[in-house]
Design a protein around this motif. Sequence first.
Motif, mmCIF file in Angstrom:
data_model
loop_
_atom_site.group_PDB
_atom_site.id
_atom_site.type_symbol
_atom_site.label_atom_id
_atom_site.label_comp_id
_atom_site.label_asym_id
_atom_site.label_seq_id
_atom_site.Cartn_x
_atom_site.Cartn_y
_atom_site.Cartn_z
ATOM 1 N N ASP A 66 0.856 -1.185 0.000
ATOM 2 C CA ASP A 66 0.000 0.000 0.000
ATOM 3 C C ASP A 66 0.890 1.231 0.000
ATOM 4 O OD1 ASP A 66 -2.086 1.731 0.081
ATOM 5 O OD2 ASP A 66 -2.623 1.348 2.170
ATOM 6 N N GLU A 68 2.159 4.584 -2.775
ATOM 7 C CA GLU A 68 1.899 5.285 -4.025
ATOM 8 C C GLU A 68 3.198 5.669 -4.721
ATOM 9 O OE1 GLU A 68 -0.972 8.352 -3.256
ATOM 10 O OE2 GLU A 68 -2.453 6.892 -2.610
ATOM 11 N N PHE A 81 2.138 -1.303 -7.012
ATOM 12 C CA PHE A 81 1.147 -1.807 -7.958
ATOM 13 C C PHE A 81 1.668 -1.549 -9.360
ATOM 14 C CE2 PHE A 81 -2.796 -1.379 -10.451
ATOM 15 C CZ PHE A 81 -3.430 -2.563 -10.098
ATOM 16 N N HIS A 85 -0.077 -6.110 -12.593
ATOM 17 C CA HIS A 85 -1.163 -6.312 -11.623
ATOM 18 C C HIS A 85 -2.486 -5.835 -12.231
ATOM 19 C CE1 HIS A 85 2.110 -5.965 -8.389
ATOM 20 N NE2 HIS A 85 1.630 -7.197 -8.263
ATOM 21 N N ALA A 86 -2.459 -4.657 -12.856
ATOM 22 C CA ALA A 86 -3.675 -4.096 -13.465
ATOM 23 C C ALA A 86 -4.207 -5.028 -14.545
ATOM 24 C CB ALA A 86 -3.386 -2.706 -14.035
ATOM 25 N N ARG A 112 -5.856 -0.101 -0.928
ATOM 26 C CA ARG A 112 -5.603 -0.912 -2.126
ATOM 27 C C ARG A 112 -6.897 -1.519 -2.652
ATOM 28 N NH1 ARG A 112 -1.066 -4.673 0.427
ATOM 29 N NH2 ARG A 112 -2.374 -4.226 2.218
ATOM 30 N N ILE A 116 -9.401 -0.686 -6.112
ATOM 31 C CA ILE A 116 -9.874 -1.716 -7.036
ATOM 32 C C ILE A 116 -11.398 -1.743 -7.047
ATOM 33 C CG2 ILE A 116 -9.951 -4.209 -7.479
ATOM 34 C CD1 ILE A 116 -7.031 -4.253 -6.330
ATOM 35 N N ASN A 141 -6.214 4.129 -2.943
ATOM 36 C CA ASN A 141 -4.818 4.368 -3.277
ATOM 37 C C ASN A 141 -4.777 4.966 -4.683
ATOM 38 O OD1 ASN A 141 -2.302 3.543 -4.739
ATOM 39 N ND2 ASN A 141 -1.732 2.714 -2.729
ATOM 40 N N VAL A 144 -2.935 2.817 -7.518
ATOM 41 C CA VAL A 144 -3.731 1.658 -7.925
ATOM 42 C C VAL A 144 -4.909 2.107 -8.784
ATOM 43 C CG1 VAL A 144 -5.156 -0.262 -7.104
ATOM 44 C CG2 VAL A 144 -3.031 0.319 -5.896
ATOM 45 N N ARG A 145 -5.623 3.106 -8.337
ATOM 46 C CA ARG A 145 -6.794 3.568 -9.083
ATOM 47 C C ARG A 145 -6.401 4.084 -10.473
ATOM 48 N NH1 ARG A 145 -10.930 7.562 -6.311
ATOM 49 N NH2 ARG A 145 -9.031 8.784 -6.165
ATOM 50 N N LEU A 148 -5.178 1.166 -12.776
ATOM 51 C CA LEU A 148 -6.280 0.266 -13.111
ATOM 52 C C LEU A 148 -7.264 0.945 -14.062
ATOM 53 C CD1 LEU A 148 -7.261 -2.573 -12.686
ATOM 54 C CD2 LEU A 148 -8.417 -1.821 -10.598
#
Length: 161
Positions: A66, A68, A81, A85-86, A112, A116, A141, A144-145, A148
């Motif tokens: 977790d 950034e 991330f 992973h995405a 995290r 998602i 996060n 991650v956002r 993704l």
Amino acid sequence: MKQCQNLQNIIMKKTVIVTSRHNFERLVKSLSDRQRSEAALISIRDREFPEIYPTSPDVLNLTFDDAETDEGFPSNIVELFSDEHAKQIVDFTLNNSDKKLFIVHCLMGVSRSGAIGDVLADHFKIPYAEFKRLNQQIIPNTLVRTKLREAFSTIWNNENF
């Protein structure tokens, strides 16, 4: 555990639930066989924790921190991330698009998994107010956002979701 209440009513339509590792185990165990067959699970774990359920067509296990940014940390300490992973999440989501319930967890069920869950809710066109009502604790996060959303954007631009 608020998320387990009225589970029958919740999964009559597409639903994304974000939860902590601890509540994830209880929530999945509370599902009937039929409900479990209609669920897809995304498990984000820290390196020191074992998998809760083995990877399968309806269970995706990922490990990343977790964070950034890895600024100030040696690369062997922080696993950010990644685009891979995405891609795994996008592929898993598309392969499980028939599922009514997506349960996403990380250790605390906030950042995290919150990121998602937020993107999955967009992907499935779940109204944000409805998603947020079930997942009030999330603070997504940003890394991650962002990654993704970028991964899903090619699909969103090419197909009618």
